[in-house]
Scaffold this motif. Structure first.
Motif, short mmCIF file in Angstrom:
data_model
loop_
_atom_site.label_atom_id
_atom_site.label_comp_id
_atom_site.label_asym_id
_atom_site.label_seq_id
_atom_site.Cartn_x
_atom_site.Cartn_y
_atom_site.Cartn_z
N TRP A 85 0.83 -1.21 0.00
CA TRP A 85 0.00 0.00 0.00
C TRP A 85 0.86 1.26 0.00
O TRP A 85 0.60 2.21 -0.75
CB TRP A 85 -0.92 -0.01 1.22
CG TRP A 85 -1.90 1.13 1.23
CD1 TRP A 85 -3.07 1.22 0.55
CD2 TRP A 85 -1.77 2.35 1.98
NE1 TRP A 85 -3.70 2.41 0.81
CE2 TRP A 85 -2.93 3.13 1.69
CE3 TRP A 85 -0.82 2.85 2.86
CZ2 TRP A 85 -3.13 4.38 2.26
CZ3 TRP A 85 -1.03 4.11 3.42
CH2 TRP A 85 -2.17 4.86 3.11
N PHE A 86 1.93 1.28 0.82
CA PHE A 86 2.80 2.45 0.89
C PHE A 86 3.58 2.64 -0.41
O PHE A 86 3.84 3.78 -0.83
CB PHE A 86 3.76 2.33 2.07
CG PHE A 86 3.13 2.67 3.39
CD1 PHE A 86 3.14 3.98 3.86
CD2 PHE A 86 2.54 1.70 4.17
CE1 PHE A 86 2.56 4.31 5.08
CE2 PHE A 86 1.95 2.01 5.39
CZ PHE A 86 1.96 3.32 5.84
N VAL A 93 1.14 4.27 -2.85
CA VAL A 93 0.82 5.66 -2.48
C VAL A 93 1.98 6.60 -2.80
O VAL A 93 1.78 7.77 -3.14
CB VAL A 93 0.45 5.74 -0.98
CG1 VAL A 93 0.34 7.20 -0.52
CG2 VAL A 93 -0.88 5.03 -0.73
N SER A 94 3.22 6.09 -2.71
CA SER A 94 4.38 6.94 -2.96
C SER A 94 4.42 7.45 -4.39
O SER A 94 4.92 8.55 -4.66
CB SER A 94 5.67 6.17 -2.67
OG SER A 94 5.94 5.20 -3.67
N GLN A 144 4.20 15.86 -3.42
CA GLN A 144 3.03 15.78 -2.55
C GLN A 144 3.41 15.24 -1.17
O GLN A 144 4.21 14.30 -1.05
CB GLN A 144 1.97 14.88 -3.18
CG GLN A 144 1.49 15.36 -4.54
CD GLN A 144 0.84 16.73 -4.45
OE1 GLN A 144 0.17 17.06 -3.48
NE2 GLN A 144 1.06 17.54 -5.49
N PRO A 145 2.85 15.81 -0.09
CA PRO A 145 3.13 15.32 1.27
C PRO A 145 2.84 13.84 1.47
O PRO A 145 3.61 13.16 2.15
CB PRO A 145 2.23 16.21 2.15
CG PRO A 145 2.07 17.47 1.36
CD PRO A 145 2.03 17.04 -0.08
N PRO A 146 1.73 13.28 0.94
CA PRO A 146 1.49 11.85 1.13
C PRO A 146 2.62 10.98 0.57
O PRO A 146 2.95 9.94 1.13
CB PRO A 146 0.18 11.61 0.38
CG PRO A 146 -0.52 12.93 0.38
CD PRO A 146 0.58 13.94 0.25
N ALA A 147 3.21 11.41 -0.55
CA ALA A 147 4.32 10.66 -1.13
C ALA A 147 5.53 10.68 -0.21
O ALA A 147 6.20 9.66 0.00
CB ALA A 147 4.67 11.22 -2.51
N TRP A 148 5.84 11.85 0.35
CA TRP A 148 6.95 11.96 1.29
C TRP A 148 6.69 11.11 2.54
O TRP A 148 7.58 10.43 3.04
CB TRP A 148 7.15 13.42 1.71
CG TRP A 148 8.15 14.14 0.86
CD1 TRP A 148 7.91 15.17 0.01
CD2 TRP A 148 9.55 13.87 0.78
NE1 TRP A 148 9.08 15.56 -0.60
CE2 TRP A 148 10.09 14.80 -0.15
CE3 TRP A 148 10.39 12.95 1.39
CZ2 TRP A 148 11.45 14.81 -0.47
CZ3 TRP A 148 11.75 12.96 1.06
CH2 TRP A 148 12.26 13.88 0.15
N ALA A 149 5.45 11.18 3.03
CA ALA A 149 5.11 10.39 4.22
C ALA A 149 5.26 8.90 3.94
O ALA A 149 5.72 8.14 4.80
CB ALA A 149 3.68 10.71 4.66
N SER A 150 4.87 8.47 2.74
CA SER A 150 4.99 7.06 2.39
C SER A 150 6.45 6.62 2.34
O SER A 150 6.82 5.56 2.85
CB SER A 150 4.32 6.79 1.03
OG SER A 150 2.94 7.06 1.09
N ALA A 188 -8.20 -0.49 3.75
CA ALA A 188 -7.86 0.62 2.87
C ALA A 188 -8.79 0.74 1.67
O ALA A 188 -9.11 1.84 1.22
CB ALA A 188 -6.41 0.49 2.38
#
Length: 296
Positions: A24-25, A28-29, A207-213, A259
């Protein structure tokens, strides 16, 4: 139960639960496979470098030539494992790739018998077979992958290659018993950085979600997970390590449910029960022959 065996079992289960969320991560990345693995090595390596320094594990007394060579070889195997597995997701789907990848416990038990002289009993084969059937039940009820042809066959081949490389890495880690798992994982990640540095694009996500992933893949799925995994491998018999690794597809099914709203079917629940029964049977040393004799 022996305290070492119990702790190793809990560490292995935790590592496999974390592993179940990797796919999943990765998706999302939104990054290429090479970039995902490269940043995973960079971020995870930075974390483990700090951990090893804080624990005083960077001294030369812990890094004999034998330990360094074995850790480097295992690093090549584990980074290759990540590349092949992540690449297989887009070819044969995450579900099919996960199913094929989970033949690695059989490869690990076979390699251990070949190179370490570990005995394979009929009971071990029976429990591993039951766990594998449970895994197949889960994946077969998960729906069609929607892929076919050469891409599908390539995805299967990539997943099989990833499984073999994981088994090789796990076998080498068993030979490093006594070496701190934090140090082993650090050497492997540094190996990955040098392997992939010439191939990475260095295009950072916007994008922040990509960095978080990517941060999660580096810190949680690499630093934390591999410390747990290697510590468990050093404590557990190979066959039990293989049985508990089937927790991974169970975790992946639940993540898929949470998810994406994919609910478990009765056949999937049956597969979950089969895997848990096999893990318990392997851990407790249950034997069908022994039960027959007791009944007689």
């Amino acid at each position: 139960m022996d305290k070492t065996l119990k702790r190793g079992s809990l560490e292995m289960i935790a590592a496999m639960l974390i592993s179940g969320t990797i796919g999943w991560f990765v998706l999302v990345s939104g990054q290429s496979v090479i970039d995902v693995v490269f940043w995973r090595c960079v971020i995870g390596g930075a974390m483990l470098l700090l951990v090893c320094a804080a624990l005083g594990l960077l001294g030369r007394e812990l890094l004999s030539r034998r330990v360094l060579v074995l850790a480097l070889v295992s690093g090549v195997a584990i980074v290759g494992n990540w590349l092949l597995l992540f690449a297989s997701y887009s070819k044969a789907s995450i579900a099919i790739s996960t199913a094929v990848y989970n033949v690695q416990p059989f490869m690990l038990v076979g390699l251990a018998a070949l190179f370490l002289g570990e005995r394979i009993t009929l009971a071990k084969l029976a429990w591993l077979g039951l766990a594998f059937l449970g895994m197949l039940a889960i994946v077969s009820a998960h729906g069609d992958s929607g892929t076919s042809g050469e891409n599908y066959l390539l995805g299967i081949a990539l997943a099989l290659g990833a499984a073999l490389l994981y088994a090789v890495a796990a076998l080498i880690v068993k030979r490093l018993s006594g070496t701190p798992p934090h140090l082993i994982a650090l050497i492997q990640l540094l190996t990955g950085i040098f392997m992939l540095a010439p191939l990475a694009s260095y295009q950072l996500p916007e994008q922040p979600p990509a960095w978080a992933s990517l941060a999660a893949l580096g810190i949680l799925h690499t630093g934390v997970m591999y410390m747990l995994l290697y510590s468990a491998i050093q404590k557990l018999p190979t066959a039990l390590t293989g049985a508990l690794s089937f927790v991974y597809p169970i975790a992946a099914i639940f993540v898929d449910w949470l998810a994406f709203g994919h609910r478990l079917s009765p056949l999937q629940w049956l597969g979950v029960a089969a895997i848990l029964l096999a893990a318990a049977g392997m851990q407790q040393g249950w034997s069908l022959r022994r039960r027959r004799l007791a009944a007689a």
